[in-house]
Write a protein that holds these residues in place. Structure first.
Motif, PDB file in Angstrom:
ATOM      1  N   ALA A 151      15.881   2.772   6.542  1.00  0.00           N
ATOM      2  CA  ALA A 151      16.933   2.211   7.394  1.00  0.00           C
ATOM      3  C   ALA A 151      17.410   0.883   6.801  1.00  0.00           C
ATOM      4  N   HIS A 152      18.724   0.762   6.612  1.00  0.00           N
ATOM      5  CA  HIS A 152      19.348  -0.462   6.080  1.00  0.00           C
ATOM      6  C   HIS A 152      18.841  -0.779   4.668  1.00  0.00           C
ATOM      7  N   ASN A 153      18.267   0.212   4.015  1.00  0.00           N
ATOM      8  CA  ASN A 153      17.640   0.052   2.686  1.00  0.00           C
ATOM      9  C   ASN A 153      16.649  -1.112   2.679  1.00  0.00           C
ATOM     10  N   MET A 154      15.903  -1.246   3.773  1.00  0.00           N
ATOM     11  CA  MET A 154      14.968  -2.378   3.871  1.00  0.00           C
ATOM     12  C   MET A 154      13.710  -2.151   3.024  1.00  0.00           C
ATOM     13  N   GLN A 155      13.448  -0.896   2.628  1.00  0.00           N
ATOM     14  CA  GLN A 155      12.264  -0.602   1.787  1.00  0.00           C
ATOM     15  C   GLN A 155      11.047  -1.370   2.318  1.00  0.00           C
ATOM     16  N   ASN A 156      10.759  -1.050   3.569  1.00  0.00           N
ATOM     17  CA  ASN A 156       9.796  -1.827   4.360  1.00  0.00           C
ATOM     18  C   ASN A 156       8.343  -1.423   4.121  1.00  0.00           C
ATOM     19  N   PHE A 157       8.003  -1.127   2.876  1.00  0.00           N
ATOM     20  CA  PHE A 157       6.645  -0.638   2.608  1.00  0.00           C
ATOM     21  C   PHE A 157       6.108  -1.185   1.291  1.00  0.00           C
ATOM     22  N   GLU A 158       4.789  -1.191   1.208  1.00  0.00           N
ATOM     23  CA  GLU A 158       4.054  -1.445  -0.039  1.00  0.00           C
ATOM     24  C   GLU A 158       3.072  -0.287  -0.145  1.00  0.00           C
ATOM     25  N   VAL A 159       2.701   0.077  -1.348  1.00  0.00           N
ATOM     26  CA  VAL A 159       1.700   1.148  -1.491  1.00  0.00           C
ATOM     27  C   VAL A 159       0.530   0.618  -2.318  1.00  0.00           C
ATOM     28  N   LEU A 160      -0.636   0.706  -1.732  1.00  0.00           N
ATOM     29  CA  LEU A 160      -1.841   0.249  -2.419  1.00  0.00           C
ATOM     30  C   LEU A 160      -2.545   1.486  -2.972  1.00  0.00           C
ATOM     31  N   LEU A 172     -13.006  12.343   1.381  1.00  0.00           N
ATOM     32  CA  LEU A 172     -12.541  11.059   0.842  1.00  0.00           C
ATOM     33  C   LEU A 172     -13.231  10.739  -0.476  1.00  0.00           C
ATOM     34  N   ILE A 173     -14.550  10.914  -0.494  1.00  0.00           N
ATOM     35  CA  ILE A 173     -15.319  10.583  -1.700  1.00  0.00           C
ATOM     36  C   ILE A 173     -14.877  11.443  -2.885  1.00  0.00           C
ATOM     37  N   SER A 174     -14.426  12.669  -2.584  1.00  0.00           N
ATOM     38  CA  SER A 174     -14.026  13.569  -3.678  1.00  0.00           C
ATOM     39  C   SER A 174     -12.668  13.195  -4.281  1.00  0.00           C
ATOM     40  N   SER A 175     -11.980  12.223  -3.670  1.00  0.00           N
ATOM     41  CA  SER A 175     -10.601  11.948  -4.095  1.00  0.00           C
ATOM     42  C   SER A 175     -10.547  10.986  -5.278  1.00  0.00           C
ATOM     43  N   PRO A 176      -9.891  11.380  -6.359  1.00  0.00           N
ATOM     44  CA  PRO A 176      -9.755  10.427  -7.470  1.00  0.00           C
ATOM     45  C   PRO A 176      -8.818   9.277  -7.119  1.00  0.00           C
ATOM     46  N   VAL A 177      -7.879   9.541  -6.207  1.00  0.00           N
ATOM     47  CA  VAL A 177      -6.918   8.483  -5.822  1.00  0.00           C
ATOM     48  C   VAL A 177      -6.710   8.513  -4.316  1.00  0.00           C
ATOM     49  N   LEU A 178      -6.742   7.312  -3.753  1.00  0.00           N
ATOM     50  CA  LEU A 178      -6.401   7.150  -2.342  1.00  0.00           C
ATOM     51  C   LEU A 178      -5.224   6.173  -2.285  1.00  0.00           C
ATOM     52  N   GLY A 179      -4.152   6.598  -1.638  1.00  0.00           N
ATOM     53  CA  GLY A 179      -2.990   5.711  -1.497  1.00  0.00           C
ATOM     54  C   GLY A 179      -2.938   5.188  -0.071  1.00  0.00           C
ATOM     55  N   ILE A 180      -2.595   3.917   0.069  1.00  0.00           N
ATOM     56  CA  ILE A 180      -2.499   3.343   1.421  1.00  0.00           C
ATOM     57  C   ILE A 180      -1.090   2.772   1.571  1.00  0.00           C
ATOM     58  N   VAL A 181      -0.353   3.320   2.519  1.00  0.00           N
ATOM     59  CA  VAL A 181       1.032   2.882   2.715  1.00  0.00           C
ATOM     60  C   VAL A 181       1.042   1.798   3.787  1.00  0.00           C
ATOM     61  N   LEU A 182       1.565   0.648   3.403  1.00  0.00           N
ATOM     62  CA  LEU A 182       1.570  -0.506   4.301  1.00  0.00           C
ATOM     63  C   LEU A 182       2.978  -0.724   4.830  1.00  0.00           C
ATOM     64  N   TYR A 183       3.039  -0.898   6.113  1.00  0.00           N
ATOM     65  CA  TYR A 183       4.318  -1.158   6.787  1.00  0.00           C
ATOM     66  C   TYR A 183       4.510  -2.664   6.891  1.00  0.00           C
TER      67      TYR A 183
END
Ligand code: FMN
Length: 241
Positions: free
Chosen positions: A42-51, A127-138
């Motif tokens: 919305a409004h091109n706010m790109q309101n996220f970070e990804v860890l 979870l332990i089996s995952s090589p990558v975990l992404g966390i999307v931050l608002y």
């Protein structure tokens, strides 16, 4: 165009174990995040970070956090469960009860009935089996103008999710959304563990990896277009020629 529709229809949730020894290529991870960056917001706010977490020790520490499932979830979940494939095919919404621990699939379940949280245990192993975990931050400071409760900003995070998910699946990478890391004590501890600034909110997390068992298809259902499309006036049904 049919390719796009097929890709959309093939996108699926991978609630399964991943091969912990098969990592995600840097280029592929970049493509997944780039797809997220081109999502409409919305409004091109790109309101996220990804860890992105790929440090095994950190993933193990996250999996070790207690994530008790709330009774609200268990009760509301029960209401929309199907108990057979036939039932699910008829309802066309929701998921199969077999996805959850037996105690969660009983009517009027009480807190005392939930003795072991099998799903929590299973989640931990997944979870332990995952090589990558992404966390999307608002980031609520990048809010959509004049949107009550930043409703539009929150929708935007879903668009980011879908773009990343489609890209991952198109690369043959399994993707699994995990909501339980967002709230309560688990969310608080994850923020501390990963130095997440307090003004950012964990919106959702996702696991990326390659399924150990490729034979993991499950019944996925959707309503037909005619079920939800209204023509000109609400309630007037659409006729497909
Ligand atoms: C906002 C959101 C949150 C979700 N949270 C979870 C979750 O915590 N765990 C999970 O296994 N699936 C989660 N899902 C996946 C849905 O359950 C799934 O998309 C739905 O059942 C349809 O199945 P499909 O993805 O295979 O088409 C979530 C999906 C969305 C959009």
């Amino acid at each position: 165009m049919n390719d796009l529709l097929n890709l959309i229809k093939d996108r699926h949730s991978s609630r399964i174990f991943f091969d912990p020894n098969r990592s995600i290529a840097k280029d592929d991870l970049h493509k997944i995040l780039e797809a997220g960056s081109w999502a409409p917001t919305a409004h091109n706010m790109q309101n996220f970070e990804v860890l992105i977490v790929d440090d095994k020790k950190l993933i193990e520490a996250i999996a070790d956090l207690k994530m008790p499932t709330s009774m609200t979830f268990i009760k509301e979940n029960y209401k929309q469960l199907s108990f057979s494939e036939k039932d699910l095919l008829q309802k066309k919404t929701g998921v199969l009860g077999t996805m959850f621990p037996p105690a969660w699939t009983k009517p009027n379940v009480k807190k005392a009935d939930i003795t072991t949280d099998d799903r929590g245990d299973f989640m931990q192993k997944e979870l332990i089996s995952s090589p990558v975990l992404g966390i999307v931050l608002y980031d609520p400071s990048r809010r959509a103008p004049a949107s009550e409760g930043d409703f539009l900003g929150i929708i935007s995070l879903g668009c980011v999710m879908e773009n990343m998910w489609l890209m991952a699946n198109s690369l043959g990478i399994d993707f699994h959304i995990v909501s339980s890391l967002s709230n309560g004590p688990a969310g608080k501890n994850i923020k501390k563990l990963l130095n997440i600034p307090k003004e950012l909110i964990i919106a959702y997390s996702f696991r990326l990896g390659y399924a150990v068992n490729k034979n993991n298809k499950y019944l996925r259902v959707r309503r037909d277009v005619e079920d939800f499309m209204h023509h000109n006036k609400y309630g007037a049904k659409h006729e497909r020629n």
